[in-house]
Design an enzyme around this catalytic site. Sequence first.
Site, short mmCIF file in Angstrom:
data_model
loop_
_atom_site.label_atom_id
_atom_site.label_comp_id
_atom_site.label_asym_id
_atom_site.label_seq_id
_atom_site.Cartn_x
_atom_site.Cartn_y
_atom_site.Cartn_z
N HIS A 127 11.28 21.46 15.49
CA HIS A 127 10.14 22.32 15.12
C HIS A 127 10.62 23.62 14.49
O HIS A 127 10.12 24.05 13.45
CB HIS A 127 9.28 22.61 16.36
CG HIS A 127 8.25 23.65 16.15
ND1 HIS A 127 6.96 23.36 15.75
CD2 HIS A 127 8.29 25.01 16.27
CE1 HIS A 127 6.27 24.48 15.63
NE2 HIS A 127 7.07 25.49 15.94
N GLU A 128 11.62 24.26 15.11
CA GLU A 128 12.14 25.51 14.57
C GLU A 128 12.79 25.29 13.20
O GLU A 128 12.65 26.12 12.30
CB GLU A 128 13.16 26.12 15.54
CG GLU A 128 12.59 26.51 16.90
CD GLU A 128 11.47 27.53 16.79
OE1 GLU A 128 11.50 28.37 15.87
OE2 GLU A 128 10.54 27.47 17.60
N ASP A 147 5.28 21.45 13.33
CA ASP A 147 5.11 20.32 14.26
C ASP A 147 5.21 18.99 13.50
O ASP A 147 5.86 18.04 13.96
CB ASP A 147 3.75 20.40 14.96
CG ASP A 147 3.75 21.38 16.13
OD1 ASP A 147 4.84 21.84 16.52
OD2 ASP A 147 2.66 21.68 16.65
#
Length: 413
Positions: free
Chosen positions: A277-278, A360
Amino acid sequence: MNSFSYIFIASVVLMAITRIWLARRQINNVDRNKNTVPTAFENDIPLAEHQKAAAYTVAKTKFSIIVVLYEAAILFGLTFCGVINFTYESISVMELTPILEGLVFLGALGLALTLIEIPLGLYKTFVLEEKFGFNKMTLGLFVRDTVLGLVIGAIFGAILVGIILWLMQTSGPNWWILAWGAAIVFWLFIQFISPTLIAPLFNKFSPLEDAQLKIRIENLLRKCGFASKGLFVMDGSKRSSHGNAYFTGFGKNKRIVFFDTLIEKHQPEEVEAVLAHELGHFKLKHVTKLTVMMAIFGFIFFWALGMSQKNPQLFTGINVLHNEVDAVVLATFYFVVPVFLFFIRPALASYLRKNEFEADAYAASHAPSKDLIKALVRLYKDNSSTLTPDTIYSAFYDSHPPAGARIRRLQQI
């Protein structure tokens, strides 16, 4: 008093009333739904944990109301009650050079406000966070962080402010363009040195030693085409039991950092999904876009600062004298401008939530979405994040989508 006096007073009061109204909505909505776990989470989060999250959210939001009143009082104190005037007049008798006088004046204001805020910080850390089992900080560490933060802020702040004051005095009516450019360069410089020079002053960063997790992360990085300076674990547990992961720096100085609490409480596949996600934020250029956006806001800020110098009524209207002094102009603008930016906050929050949905989706394309769902549910549980925020409050403030919305989107993917 002039027309700007009434505009400023009305804006401060409207902002305070709106913030309190939003806080009350949040408190009422969370309290109303505390006895029923949302369907999407009923198999993973016990009712007792849900009620703890509700109590924690209500306590934090009630505390935020105190902060609202405090900030409004400080703002009126600085302006109409003459604190800015008093501070400058007390320092001007020292007969310093203009730039040094400005640095001492701004430093005195910054130090005074920091000291005034310490009781709020103590309460939040040692009462509110302690009550719900999140605080791991000692009083000694709190004092060390405060002093170290002041010293570092004073050093780097003096450099940047000194450059801006010098440009204000030597660069003519278009000084603000050069000041804007200097501020951007300085900000990029801080981002570059922060991972290796500043952050280690506050936390210990150790190389990731978990072999299984390291292999997973390195495979993910290759798949995403992300090159980093290293994988590190930060001792976040010495301050709080909250967990997270992030990457910092840019260019060849990028590094990936995991809170030790995240690694301790999550399975390797969950940590991998959180990092995916990051990485999504980086690969989708969210960081670059936000940097450009902040540069645009900075340009507008410095332009407005330059234009305000030509209109002394803006300063006298809020009882700020000595508006011919660059440091006084700079301080006043810094404190006053956020009042008029408050109501654009929902637009920025909406943009940030869109980025979170996109990150996401990126994560789900590089790691199983079920692993990210498991990680998010555990994070919501461990951090006592409310599952039932008020819709308007969330739209106004939250940079991340509500828990239910994120889970539903991932399930669809």
